[in-house]
Design a protein around this motif. Structure first.
Motif, PDB file in Angstrom:
ATOM      1  N   ILE A 154       0.839  -1.200   0.000  1.00 42.93           N
ATOM      2  CA  ILE A 154       0.000   0.000   0.000  1.00 42.93           C
ATOM      3  C   ILE A 154       0.873   1.249   0.000  1.00 42.93           C
ATOM      4  O   ILE A 154       0.547   2.253  -0.629  1.00 42.93           O
ATOM      5  CB  ILE A 154      -1.004  -0.035   1.180  1.00 42.93           C
ATOM      6  CG1 ILE A 154      -2.001  -1.177   0.922  1.00 42.93           C
ATOM      7  CG2 ILE A 154      -1.735   1.294   1.324  1.00 42.93           C
ATOM      8  CD1 ILE A 154      -3.134  -1.277   1.882  1.00 42.93           C
ATOM      9  N   LEU A 155       2.025   1.163   0.664  1.00 40.69           N
ATOM     10  CA  LEU A 155       2.959   2.289   0.636  1.00 40.69           C
ATOM     11  C   LEU A 155       3.435   2.559  -0.799  1.00 40.69           C
ATOM     12  O   LEU A 155       3.458   3.711  -1.249  1.00 40.69           O
ATOM     13  CB  LEU A 155       4.147   1.975   1.554  1.00 40.69           C
ATOM     14  CG  LEU A 155       5.114   3.112   1.846  1.00 40.69           C
ATOM     15  CD1 LEU A 155       4.389   4.286   2.490  1.00 40.69           C
ATOM     16  CD2 LEU A 155       6.240   2.643   2.766  1.00 40.69           C
ATOM     17  N   VAL A 156       3.794   1.504  -1.519  1.00 42.53           N
ATOM     18  CA  VAL A 156       4.230   1.666  -2.921  1.00 42.53           C
ATOM     19  C   VAL A 156       3.103   2.272  -3.754  1.00 42.53           C
ATOM     20  O   VAL A 156       3.317   3.177  -4.561  1.00 42.53           O
ATOM     21  CB  VAL A 156       4.679   0.303  -3.502  1.00 42.53           C
ATOM     22  CG1 VAL A 156       4.806   0.353  -5.016  1.00 42.53           C
ATOM     23  CG2 VAL A 156       6.002  -0.124  -2.871  1.00 42.53           C
ATOM     24  N   HIS A 157       1.869   1.770  -3.540  1.00 41.36           N
ATOM     25  CA  HIS A 157       0.695   2.288  -4.261  1.00 41.36           C
ATOM     26  C   HIS A 157       0.542   3.801  -4.025  1.00 41.36           C
ATOM     27  O   HIS A 157       0.425   4.584  -4.974  1.00 41.36           O
ATOM     28  CB  HIS A 157      -0.548   1.523  -3.783  1.00 41.36           C
ATOM     29  CG  HIS A 157      -1.833   2.024  -4.333  1.00 41.36           C
ATOM     30  ND1 HIS A 157      -2.524   1.358  -5.320  1.00 41.36           N
ATOM     31  CD2 HIS A 157      -2.582   3.127  -4.037  1.00 41.36           C
ATOM     32  CE1 HIS A 157      -3.629   2.039  -5.616  1.00 41.36           C
ATOM     33  NE2 HIS A 157      -3.695   3.114  -4.840  1.00 41.36           N
ATOM     34  N   GLU A 158       0.578   4.198  -2.739  1.00 40.77           N
ATOM     35  CA  GLU A 158       0.377   5.617  -2.424  1.00 40.77           C
ATOM     36  C   GLU A 158       1.538   6.471  -2.922  1.00 40.77           C
ATOM     37  O   GLU A 158       1.340   7.616  -3.313  1.00 40.77           O
ATOM     38  CB  GLU A 158       0.185   5.815  -0.918  1.00 40.77           C
ATOM     39  CG  GLU A 158      -1.045   5.130  -0.344  1.00 40.77           C
ATOM     40  CD  GLU A 158      -2.338   5.463  -1.083  1.00 40.77           C
ATOM     41  OE1 GLU A 158      -2.465   6.585  -1.605  1.00 40.77           O
ATOM     42  OE2 GLU A 158      -3.209   4.577  -1.169  1.00 40.77           O
TER      43      GLU A 158
ATOM     44  N   VAL B 165       3.702  -2.567 -11.346  1.00 42.54           N
ATOM     45  CA  VAL B 165       5.146  -2.619 -11.601  1.00 42.54           C
ATOM     46  C   VAL B 165       5.827  -3.474 -10.528  1.00 42.54           C
ATOM     47  O   VAL B 165       6.644  -4.348 -10.835  1.00 42.54           O
ATOM     48  CB  VAL B 165       5.753  -1.193 -11.633  1.00 42.54           C
ATOM     49  CG1 VAL B 165       7.276  -1.255 -11.633  1.00 42.54           C
ATOM     50  CG2 VAL B 165       5.249  -0.427 -12.861  1.00 42.54           C
ATOM     51  N   LEU B 166       5.437  -3.248  -9.256  1.00 47.94           N
ATOM     52  CA  LEU B 166       6.000  -4.047  -8.166  1.00 47.94           C
ATOM     53  C   LEU B 166       5.675  -5.531  -8.364  1.00 47.94           C
ATOM     54  O   LEU B 166       6.537  -6.401  -8.208  1.00 47.94           O
ATOM     55  CB  LEU B 166       5.449  -3.554  -6.816  1.00 47.94           C
ATOM     56  CG  LEU B 166       5.864  -4.352  -5.583  1.00 47.94           C
ATOM     57  CD1 LEU B 166       7.382  -4.367  -5.418  1.00 47.94           C
ATOM     58  CD2 LEU B 166       5.209  -3.778  -4.321  1.00 47.94           C
ATOM     59  N   CYS B 167       4.425  -5.813  -8.744  1.00 49.73           N
ATOM     60  CA  CYS B 167       4.001  -7.194  -8.999  1.00 49.73           C
ATOM     61  C   CYS B 167       4.862  -7.810 -10.102  1.00 49.73           C
ATOM     62  O   CYS B 167       5.314  -8.955  -9.990  1.00 49.73           O
ATOM     63  CB  CYS B 167       2.522  -7.180  -9.404  1.00 49.73           C
ATOM     64  SG  CYS B 167       1.862  -8.803  -9.752  1.00 49.73           S
ATOM     65  N   GLY B 168       5.120  -7.032 -11.173  1.00 48.89           N
ATOM     66  CA  GLY B 168       5.942  -7.506 -12.287  1.00 48.89           C
ATOM     67  C   GLY B 168       7.364  -7.814 -11.832  1.00 48.89           C
ATOM     68  O   GLY B 168       7.956  -8.823 -12.237  1.00 48.89           O
ATOM     69  N   LEU B 169       7.910  -6.947 -10.955  1.00 49.29           N
ATOM     70  CA  LEU B 169       9.276  -7.160 -10.460  1.00 49.29           C
ATOM     71  C   LEU B 169       9.355  -8.425  -9.594  1.00 49.29           C
ATOM     72  O   LEU B 169      10.301  -9.209  -9.712  1.00 49.29           O
ATOM     73  CB  LEU B 169       9.739  -5.941  -9.642  1.00 49.29           C
ATOM     74  CG  LEU B 169       9.987  -4.658 -10.440  1.00 49.29           C
ATOM     75  CD1 LEU B 169      10.282  -3.487  -9.512  1.00 49.29           C
ATOM     76  CD2 LEU B 169      11.140  -4.862 -11.432  1.00 49.29           C
ATOM     77  N   VAL B 170       8.321  -8.605  -8.745  1.00 45.57           N
ATOM     78  CA  VAL B 170       8.285  -9.800  -7.894  1.00 45.57           C
ATOM     79  C   VAL B 170       8.207 -11.049  -8.766  1.00 45.57           C
ATOM     80  O   VAL B 170       8.935 -12.029  -8.561  1.00 45.57           O
ATOM     81  CB  VAL B 170       7.081  -9.736  -6.920  1.00 45.57           C
ATOM     82  CG1 VAL B 170       6.867 -11.063  -6.205  1.00 45.57           C
ATOM     83  CG2 VAL B 170       7.278  -8.614  -5.899  1.00 45.57           C
TER      84      VAL B 170
ATOM     85  N   ALA C 146      -1.856   6.265 -11.280  1.00 49.41           N
ATOM     86  CA  ALA C 146      -0.445   6.056 -10.913  1.00 49.41           C
ATOM     87  C   ALA C 146      -0.293   5.104  -9.723  1.00 49.41           C
ATOM     88  O   ALA C 146       0.703   4.383  -9.635  1.00 49.41           O
ATOM     89  CB  ALA C 146       0.222   7.392 -10.609  1.00 49.41           C
ATOM     90  N   GLY C 147      -1.289   5.071  -8.812  1.00 47.61           N
ATOM     91  CA  GLY C 147      -1.227   4.173  -7.652  1.00 47.61           C
ATOM     92  C   GLY C 147      -1.269   2.712  -8.069  1.00 47.61           C
ATOM     93  O   GLY C 147      -0.343   1.942  -7.799  1.00 47.61           O
ATOM     94  N   PRO C 148      -2.384   2.300  -8.754  1.00 45.03           N
ATOM     95  CA  PRO C 148      -2.443   0.910  -9.226  1.00 45.03           C
ATOM     96  C   PRO C 148      -1.267   0.555 -10.138  1.00 45.03           C
ATOM     97  O   PRO C 148      -0.735  -0.556 -10.066  1.00 45.03           O
ATOM     98  CB  PRO C 148      -3.760   0.843 -10.010  1.00 45.03           C
ATOM     99  CG  PRO C 148      -4.564   2.011  -9.576  1.00 45.03           C
ATOM    100  CD  PRO C 148      -3.631   3.035  -9.016  1.00 45.03           C
ATOM    101  N   LEU C 149      -0.829   1.516 -10.962  1.00 41.12           N
ATOM    102  CA  LEU C 149       0.284   1.274 -11.877  1.00 41.12           C
ATOM    103  C   LEU C 149       1.553   0.919 -11.098  1.00 41.12           C
ATOM    104  O   LEU C 149       2.265  -0.038 -11.452  1.00 41.12           O
ATOM    105  CB  LEU C 149       0.517   2.525 -12.738  1.00 41.12           C
ATOM    106  CG  LEU C 149       1.339   2.322 -13.988  1.00 41.12           C
ATOM    107  CD1 LEU C 149       0.584   1.442 -14.979  1.00 41.12           C
ATOM    108  CD2 LEU C 149       1.692   3.669 -14.628  1.00 41.12           C
ATOM    109  N   ALA C 150       1.818   1.653 -10.009  1.00 43.73           N
ATOM    110  CA  ALA C 150       2.996   1.368  -9.179  1.00 43.73           C
ATOM    111  C   ALA C 150       2.903  -0.056  -8.618  1.00 43.73           C
ATOM    112  O   ALA C 150       3.904  -0.786  -8.571  1.00 43.73           O
ATOM    113  CB  ALA C 150       3.099   2.382  -8.043  1.00 43.73           C
ATOM    114  N   GLY C 151       1.684  -0.464  -8.216  1.00 47.78           N
ATOM    115  CA  GLY C 151       1.479  -1.821  -7.699  1.00 47.78           C
ATOM    116  C   GLY C 151       1.738  -2.873  -8.761  1.00 47.78           C
ATOM    117  O   GLY C 151       2.344  -3.910  -8.487  1.00 47.78           O
TER     118      GLY C 151
END
Ligand SMILES: [Zn+2]
Length: 261
Positions: free
Chosen positions: A60-64, A114-119, A107-112
């Protein structure tokens, strides 16, 4: 817009990438309640619960931060608050321009994602999420679940989710002043549908009936929590809809702000 929750003596405050971040105590409590089922499941229950709370916190921190960085990109200063069922990024002054505001919401969901893709990519390369006992595999599953599925759910056109903000901007762009009413009708309809679907899933799971067997296996199942959450969101949107339609049709002379009525 959503109001910011009051400060408490138990807030966790820190700065990250130049943004003030405040974590309300309800954030830890609600996250822990959501993951409490892990305690019954196996001997690693407590570890899984702690990793779940940390995954929710980090995700949620990454999302925000996604929202906050987009705010900064368009000249708005912003701060982040994590509380109860999620996070909020407050920007001021407000971003001018519909396209830019839509970008900030996405931009919030997008950041999530991207994180999901990296994981996902790191797991493909090293298979860290596959072995070494249940803890790492559960950590991997939790990271994918929160960053992918919560991101998708958050994009539903339901107020005040990010998808609901985008829907309102698009409707206002098309129908001007009446757009907000249209977006609230969409919000009531979608939220009520998700609530009923979740309830059917929950009842089906508890009774062992195969009510929704025709759905593909990957299609997300609703739960008791999503039924409650979307039931509340449907009701809130319905109340807002009542307020807006009354304002337009029956009480045009009433200029008081909502909380004075
Ligand atoms: Zn968001």
């Amino acid at each position: 817009m959503l109001a910011e929750p009051d400060r408490t003596n138990y807030d966790l405050n820190f700065r990250l990438f130049g943004f003030d971040v405040r974590v309300h105590p309800l954030f830890w409590l609600v996250s822990a309640l959501m993951g409490a089922g892990a305690l019954e499941e196996n001997q690693y229950g407590l570890v899984l619960l702690v990793s779940w709370v940390l995954v929710v916190f980090f995700s949620i921190l990454v999302h925000e931060l996604g929202h906050a960085i987009a705010f900064r990109r368009f000249g708005s200063d912003s701060h982040v608050v994590l509380w109860a069922l999620g996070g909020l990024a407050f920007g001021s002054p407000p971003v001018a321009g519909r396209g830019r505001r839509i970008f900030v919401s996405l931009a919030g969901p997008l950041a999530g994602f991207v994180l999901c893709g990296l994981v996902f990519a790191s797991h493909q390369l090293t298979e860290w999420g596959a072995g070494n006992g249940p803890v790492l595999s559960d950590l991997y599953r939790q990271l994918i679940h929160v960053n992918f599925w919560w991101g998708i759910v958050n994009l539903l056109p339901v107020f005040p989710l990010d998808g609901g903000q985008v829907s309102r901007e698009l409707c206002e762009g098309k129908w001007r002043g009446r757009g907000v009413v249209t977006s609230l009708k969409i919000s009531v309809g979608v939220a009520a549908t998700v609530a009923v679907y979740s309830l059917v899933c929950e009842v089906g799971a508890r009774s062992g009936n195969r009510v929704l067997d025709f759905l593909p296996g990957w299609f997300p199942h609703g739960s008791f929590y999503t039924a409650i959450l979307f039931g509340i969101l449907a009701y809130q949107s319905y109340q807002l809809l009542q307020f807006h339609t009354r304002g337009y049709h029956f009480e045009p002379a009433d200029d008081r702000v909502p909380w004075e009525r």
